[in-house]
Design a protein around this motif. Structure first.
Motif, PDB file in Angstrom:
ATOM      1  N   ILE A 197      -2.670   0.671  -4.777  1.00  0.00           N
ATOM      2  CA  ILE A 197      -2.887  -0.236  -5.911  1.00  0.00           C
ATOM      3  C   ILE A 197      -1.568  -0.484  -6.636  1.00  0.00           C
ATOM      4  CG2 ILE A 197      -4.065  -0.496  -8.129  1.00  0.00           C
ATOM      5  CD1 ILE A 197      -5.869  -0.805  -5.671  1.00  0.00           C
ATOM      6  N   LEU A 198      -0.764   0.563  -6.788  1.00  0.00           N
ATOM      7  CA  LEU A 198       0.560   0.401  -7.396  1.00  0.00           C
ATOM      8  C   LEU A 198       1.382  -0.632  -6.627  1.00  0.00           C
ATOM      9  CD1 LEU A 198       3.188   1.305  -8.987  1.00  0.00           C
ATOM     10  CD2 LEU A 198       3.520   2.878  -7.083  1.00  0.00           C
ATOM     11  N   ASP A 199       1.394  -0.513  -5.290  1.00  0.00           N
ATOM     12  CA  ASP A 199       2.188  -1.435  -4.479  1.00  0.00           C
ATOM     13  C   ASP A 199       1.755  -2.884  -4.695  1.00  0.00           C
ATOM     14  OD1 ASP A 199       3.632   0.677  -3.433  1.00  0.00           O
ATOM     15  OD2 ASP A 199       2.350   0.896  -1.666  1.00  0.00           O
ATOM     16  N   ILE A 200       0.433  -3.108  -4.763  1.00  0.00           N
ATOM     17  CA  ILE A 200      -0.068  -4.472  -4.996  1.00  0.00           C
ATOM     18  C   ILE A 200       0.363  -4.961  -6.378  1.00  0.00           C
ATOM     19  CG2 ILE A 200      -2.140  -5.890  -5.199  1.00  0.00           C
ATOM     20  CD1 ILE A 200      -3.500  -4.000  -3.212  1.00  0.00           C
ATOM     21  N   LEU A 201       0.257  -4.074  -7.381  1.00  0.00           N
ATOM     22  CA  LEU A 201       0.679  -4.441  -8.736  1.00  0.00           C
ATOM     23  C   LEU A 201       2.146  -4.852  -8.762  1.00  0.00           C
ATOM     24  CD1 LEU A 201      -1.051  -1.683 -10.918  1.00  0.00           C
ATOM     25  CD2 LEU A 201      -1.413  -4.144 -11.128  1.00  0.00           C
ATOM     26  N   HIS A 202       2.990  -4.034  -8.147  1.00  0.00           N
ATOM     27  CA  HIS A 202       4.432  -4.293  -8.203  1.00  0.00           C
ATOM     28  C   HIS A 202       4.820  -5.552  -7.424  1.00  0.00           C
ATOM     29  CE1 HIS A 202       8.705  -3.488  -8.518  1.00  0.00           C
ATOM     30  NE2 HIS A 202       8.808  -3.606  -7.195  1.00  0.00           N
ATOM     31  N   ARG A 203       4.269  -5.703  -6.217  1.00  0.00           N
ATOM     32  CA  ARG A 203       4.662  -6.821  -5.361  1.00  0.00           C
ATOM     33  C   ARG A 203       4.172  -8.168  -5.867  1.00  0.00           C
ATOM     34  NH1 ARG A 203       2.952  -3.650   0.123  1.00  0.00           N
ATOM     35  NH2 ARG A 203       4.644  -2.117   0.141  1.00  0.00           N
ATOM     36  N   ASN A 204       3.196  -8.148  -6.757  1.00  0.00           N
ATOM     37  CA  ASN A 204       2.674  -9.399  -7.305  1.00  0.00           C
ATOM     38  C   ASN A 204       3.028  -9.573  -8.781  1.00  0.00           C
ATOM     39  OD1 ASN A 204       0.735 -10.643  -5.094  1.00  0.00           O
ATOM     40  ND2 ASN A 204       0.454  -8.428  -5.046  1.00  0.00           N
ATOM     41  N   SER A 205       3.973  -8.773  -9.258  1.00  0.00           N
ATOM     42  CA  SER A 205       4.386  -8.828 -10.657  1.00  0.00           C
ATOM     43  C   SER A 205       5.691  -9.603 -10.804  1.00  0.00           C
ATOM     44  CB  SER A 205       4.582  -7.407 -11.194  1.00  0.00           C
ATOM     45  OG  SER A 205       5.775  -6.846 -10.679  1.00  0.00           O
ATOM     46  N   PRO A 206       6.089  -9.948 -12.018  1.00  0.00           N
ATOM     47  CA  PRO A 206       7.387 -10.604 -12.232  1.00  0.00           C
ATOM     48  C   PRO A 206       8.562  -9.722 -11.811  1.00  0.00           C
ATOM     49  CG  PRO A 206       5.968 -10.871 -14.165  1.00  0.00           C
ATOM     50  CD  PRO A 206       5.302  -9.876 -13.273  1.00  0.00           C
ATOM     51  N   ARG A 207       8.316  -8.406 -11.625  1.00  0.00           N
ATOM     52  CA  ARG A 207       9.394  -7.479 -11.254  1.00  0.00           C
ATOM     53  C   ARG A 207       9.505  -7.274  -9.740  1.00  0.00           C
ATOM     54  NH1 ARG A 207      11.063  -4.231 -15.820  1.00  0.00           N
ATOM     55  NH2 ARG A 207       9.804  -4.743 -17.654  1.00  0.00           N
ATOM     56  N   LYS A 208       8.756  -8.056  -8.952  1.00  0.00           N
ATOM     57  CA  LYS A 208       8.848  -7.899  -7.497  1.00  0.00           C
ATOM     58  C   LYS A 208      10.291  -8.137  -7.061  1.00  0.00           C
ATOM     59  CE  LYS A 208       7.436 -12.694  -6.660  1.00  0.00           C
ATOM     60  NZ  LYS A 208       6.429 -13.577  -6.067  1.00  0.00           N
ATOM     61  N   GLY A 209      10.724  -7.389  -6.102  1.00  0.00           N
ATOM     62  CA  GLY A 209      12.117  -7.472  -5.662  1.00  0.00           C
ATOM     63  C   GLY A 209      13.030  -6.523  -6.397  1.00  0.00           C
ATOM     64  N   LYS A 210      12.549  -5.967  -7.516  1.00  0.00           N
ATOM     65  CA  LYS A 210      13.297  -4.969  -8.276  1.00  0.00           C
ATOM     66  C   LYS A 210      12.847  -3.571  -7.845  1.00  0.00           C
ATOM     67  CE  LYS A 210      15.382  -8.130 -10.725  1.00  0.00           C
ATOM     68  NZ  LYS A 210      16.847  -8.357 -10.593  1.00  0.00           N
ATOM     69  N   PRO A 211      13.550  -2.517  -8.275  1.00  0.00           N
ATOM     70  CA  PRO A 211      13.181  -1.172  -7.820  1.00  0.00           C
ATOM     71  C   PRO A 211      11.763  -0.782  -8.240  1.00  0.00           C
ATOM     72  CG  PRO A 211      15.345  -1.170  -8.873  1.00  0.00           C
ATOM     73  CD  PRO A 211      14.743  -2.511  -9.135  1.00  0.00           C
ATOM     74  N   CYS A 212      11.088  -0.045  -7.368  1.00  0.00           N
ATOM     75  CA  CYS A 212       9.803   0.582  -7.690  1.00  0.00           C
ATOM     76  C   CYS A 212       9.958   2.061  -7.351  1.00  0.00           C
ATOM     77  CB  CYS A 212       8.664  -0.042  -6.902  1.00  0.00           C
ATOM     78  SG  CYS A 212       7.045   0.683  -7.284  1.00  0.00           S
ATOM     79  N   ILE A 213      10.187   2.870  -8.357  1.00  0.00           N
ATOM     80  CA  ILE A 213      10.486   4.287  -8.167  1.00  0.00           C
ATOM     81  C   ILE A 213       9.201   5.095  -8.347  1.00  0.00           C
ATOM     82  CG2 ILE A 213      11.916   6.220  -8.902  1.00  0.00           C
ATOM     83  CD1 ILE A 213      13.424   3.783  -7.718  1.00  0.00           C
ATOM     84  N   LYS A 214       8.843   5.878  -7.323  1.00  0.00           N
ATOM     85  CA  LYS A 214       7.598   6.645  -7.327  1.00  0.00           C
ATOM     86  C   LYS A 214       7.908   8.133  -7.522  1.00  0.00           C
ATOM     87  CE  LYS A 214       5.650   3.306  -4.062  1.00  0.00           C
ATOM     88  NZ  LYS A 214       5.064   3.108  -2.719  1.00  0.00           N
ATOM     89  N   ILE A 215       7.318   8.718  -8.558  1.00  0.00           N
ATOM     90  CA  ILE A 215       7.581  10.112  -8.903  1.00  0.00           C
ATOM     91  C   ILE A 215       6.262  10.866  -8.972  1.00  0.00           C
ATOM     92  CG2 ILE A 215       8.587  11.685 -10.584  1.00  0.00           C
ATOM     93  CD1 ILE A 215      10.587   9.767  -9.243  1.00  0.00           C
TER      94      ILE A 215
END
Length: 689
Positions: free
Chosen positions: A412-430
């Motif tokens: 779900i996180l991946d879908i949120l990030h890839r379809n957000s205005p921040r797509k293409g920017k870092p997505c750091i998973k901790i």
């Protein structure tokens, strides 16, 4: 002009009964009308499949859906498919002499669609999934213009209604076959009744030397006993091929290798499964004939495929009422009486769930597996979830993703990030649970060189700095200590922080998405999570339901996983429908992660191409038994004194549960455990199993 029910149209006025949205289904009849007591309704295939699939093959929901359609529309016409069916019943009352040759008390069958008949149903007594029929009590109003016939008493009504549903197609095909005399014909379809009817027609009118082959979807193997099947179709069909219709090129290659002929003179396409249209187009020879038993059965897709292949093929869309078709369909059914009895034996092995899983593959866009990136689903519950996620993705706000372990929160996180205005920017998973408490601050905010013993000489950027302008995903955020939670709150409020040992304030622009497998609100109530941090994060809450609440996803996920491992290891394997049935029945405490692990293990351990229900049962039951032993190991590792009596009761309960799950009955379960049945039954009650 004969009366056709125009006065029965309630809305919109100016239309005729079959095209009207709602009819007046009041019981009193007028001139040109006949009231019939309804006994059984044979729903058209697309209509029946759509209702069953949408209701998840729950009998109570199917009945409720049918009753709802009739109450809203005054007729049984599915608003999604705009199709209906045919019916059989008894004439209760005729107004005057509007229907010559018929009288009250006659048992009749409608020969054309009932989509224009006003209808009221009091109750639905039984649903026959094999024939697509509902047995009910109620009434229908038919008209002077309606095509009806007296019901023959020497024929089983179930296959007769199926033949009548195909009557126009059968009669039209008879005429073409009689004229063209094809030498090789393939029937593409998995419905046994339809296969039987069309094969008999070909034998009667296609000439003595015609070779008939049948291409059936391999899922039919889950409920077809091959020996019974071959015996039933002996003398009618020369060869049956069980193929994967989702891979039509491979299917045709398999058939052509065996047949020693590249093309068929004629194809009869009875199937709605996606891929059947391509099989039909590939198998038919140039200048051959392609028969579609109804325009809904992939007709237009077949034409496109034929054009692509550069073939000149004559296509027939066989459908609708035809004069004298009733006598022909009835006679065909009489000829097949003995074989139809054998078909009934075969169909008796077919469970409702098997039908559900097979029909879920029928070409119905609302019920086909959906895919968003690599997230596969079919459940309406999951569809609602994805709609929510896609909507939330547009807004640059903090989000909490809530759900049990293994449900797919990171997906779900991946879908949120890839379809957000921040797509293409870092997505750091901790994963916050893996961070040592004394290192948490330096991990999140970084540190300057020399700030503590062991620090890197050049200093280090923290998670916030690395994720700047992108997304920071904090999994298991509930495991963070309270002191770290307060520091996290400050950076979320001010969008700035200091490195450990630093004096320069750093500004960041980060979207924080967090996840936890325990409700953060519950942790707040228990004093384990800061309330102010909770409300700072909880701009939007996304709840990912466990797999047991979206069981429709299990089959498509399992098939997706088995396809993945087939490609990875280079050996193609498949689940039978009963195997998928077993997977769907399991409760999946580990959710999607456990399902994927199980599919991987099944792929590795199964030696044959097909993974059946017995293999699935053995693995799931073995896993259950292993869990019993793991509990004991945990007790020994805990370092505290053991409660022998409690441990033994736990093991006894789980062993009995294991035996009941594996053997299904108390007698067989008792035999497995080598204890008396009354003892097992008593302990079953004791433990509430």
């Amino acid at each position: 002009m004969k009366y056709f029910g125009i006065e029965r149209v309630a809305e919109p006025l100016g239309t005729i009964p079959p095209t009207a949205w709602r009819l007046d289904n009041s019981k009193n009849i007028g001139p040109g009308e006949i009231r019939v007591s309804v006994e059984v309704i044979k729903l058209e295939g697309d209509n029946f499949n759509q209702i069953c699939s949408d209701c998840q093959f729950s009998e109570s929901r199917i009945k409720e859906r049918i009753m709802t359609i009739i109450s809203k529309r005054g007729k049984l016409q599915n608003p999604y498919t705009e199709s209906s069916g045919i019916m059989a019943g008894t004439i209760e009352e005729i107004y005057g002499d509007c229907k010559e040759g018929f009288k009250a008390g006659d048992r009749i069958i409608s020969l054309a669609s009932i989509s224009g008949f006003p209808m009221h149903i009091d109750s639905i007594d039984k649903i026959d999934y094999n024939y697509g029929e509902i047995w009910c009590s109620g009434y229908a109003i038919i008209f002077e213009s309606s095509q009806i016939a007296k019901r023959p008493e020497d024929i089983d009504i179930r296959p007769l209604l199926c033949a009548l549903d195909e009557e126009g197609s059968l009669l039209d095909l008879r005429d073409v076959i009689t004229e063209k005399k094809p030498e090789r014909v393939a029937i593409v379809g998995s419905n046994l009744i339809e296969n039987l009817l069309y094969a008999q027609l070909l034998r009667c009118y296609g000439g003595g030397d015609v070779r008939i082959v049948s291409a059936m979807d391999m899922d039919a193997l889950a409920y077809i006993n091959k020996k019974e099947f071959e015996k039933t179709f002996d003398g009618l069909i020369n060869r049956v091929y069980f193929v994967d219709m989702s891979r039509p090129v491979n299917a045709v290659e398999q058939i052509c290798r065996e047949e020693k002929e590249e093309y068929m003179d004629a194809i009869i396409d009875l199937e709605d499964i996606k891929g059947a249209e391509t099989i039909s187009a590939l198998l038919v020879r140039n200048k051959g004939f392609l028969f579609h038993a109804g325009v809904r059965k992939n007709y237009f897709q077949s034409l496109l495929a034929i054009d692509c292949l550069g073939k000149e093929v004559t296509s027939y869309a066989l459908d609708g009422y035809a004069e004298k078709a009733y006598d022909f369909a009835a006679e065909l059914t009489r000829q097949l009486a003995e074989k139809l009895e054998e078909i009934n034996t075969i169909l008796s092995h077919r469970s409702r769930r098997s039908i559900a899983l097979h029909s879920a593959r029928v070409k119905n866009e609302d019920r086909e597996p959906q895919k968003v990136e690599d997230f596969v689903y079919m459940s309406p519950v999951t569809a609602d979830l994805i709609d929510t996620v896609m909507n939330v993705a547009k807004y640059d706000c903090n989000v909490i993703i809530q759900g049990e372990t293994g449900v797919g929160k990171e997906k779900i996180l991946d879908i949120l990030h890839r379809n957000s205005p921040r797509k293409g920017k870092p997505c750091i998973k901790i994963n916050c649970a893996t961070i040592q408490e004394n290192l948490a601050e330096s991990e999140f905010f970084g540190y300057e060189k020399g700030s503590f013993t062991g620090a890197q000489a050049t200093g280090k950027a923290g998670y916030f700095e690395i994720a700047n302008n992108g997304t920071l995903f904090l999994d298991e955020i509930g495991s963070l200590p309270l002191a770290m939670q307060s520091k996290l709150l400050r950076v979320l409020q001010e969008s700035s922080y200091y490195r450990v040992g630093g004096t320069e304030q750093k500004t960041v622009n980060v979207r924080v998405i967090c996840a936890n497998n325990i409700s953060l609100k519950k942790l707040v109530d228990e004093g384990k999570f800061r309330e102010d941090l909770y409300y700072r994060l909880n701009i939007c809450m996304i709840e990912v339901p466990p797999l047991r609440r979206r069981k429709e996803d299990i089959a498509c996920l399992a098939e997706n996983f088995i396809k993945h491992y087939s490609e990875k290891y280079g050996i193609e394997k498949h689940f039978t429908i009963d195997a998928l049935d077993r997977l769907c029945e399991y409760h999946w405490p580990g959710n999607v992660r456990e399902l994927e692990n199980t599919v991987h293990r099944l792929y590795i351990t199964e030696k044959s191409e097909f993974i059946d229900e017995y293999t699935v049962d053995d693995l799931l039951n073995d896993t259950f038994y292993d869990d019993v032993m793991v509990d004991v190991k945990k007790e020994f590792k805990s370092g505290t004194a053991l409660d022998f009596s409690r441990i033994m009761e736990d093991q006894e309960k789980k062993l009995i549960a294991y035996a009941l799950k594996k053997e299904k009955t108390t007698r067989k379960a008792a035999e497995l455990l080598n204890i008396p049945q009354p003892t097992l039954a008593r302990k079953k009650v004791k433990y509430g199993l």
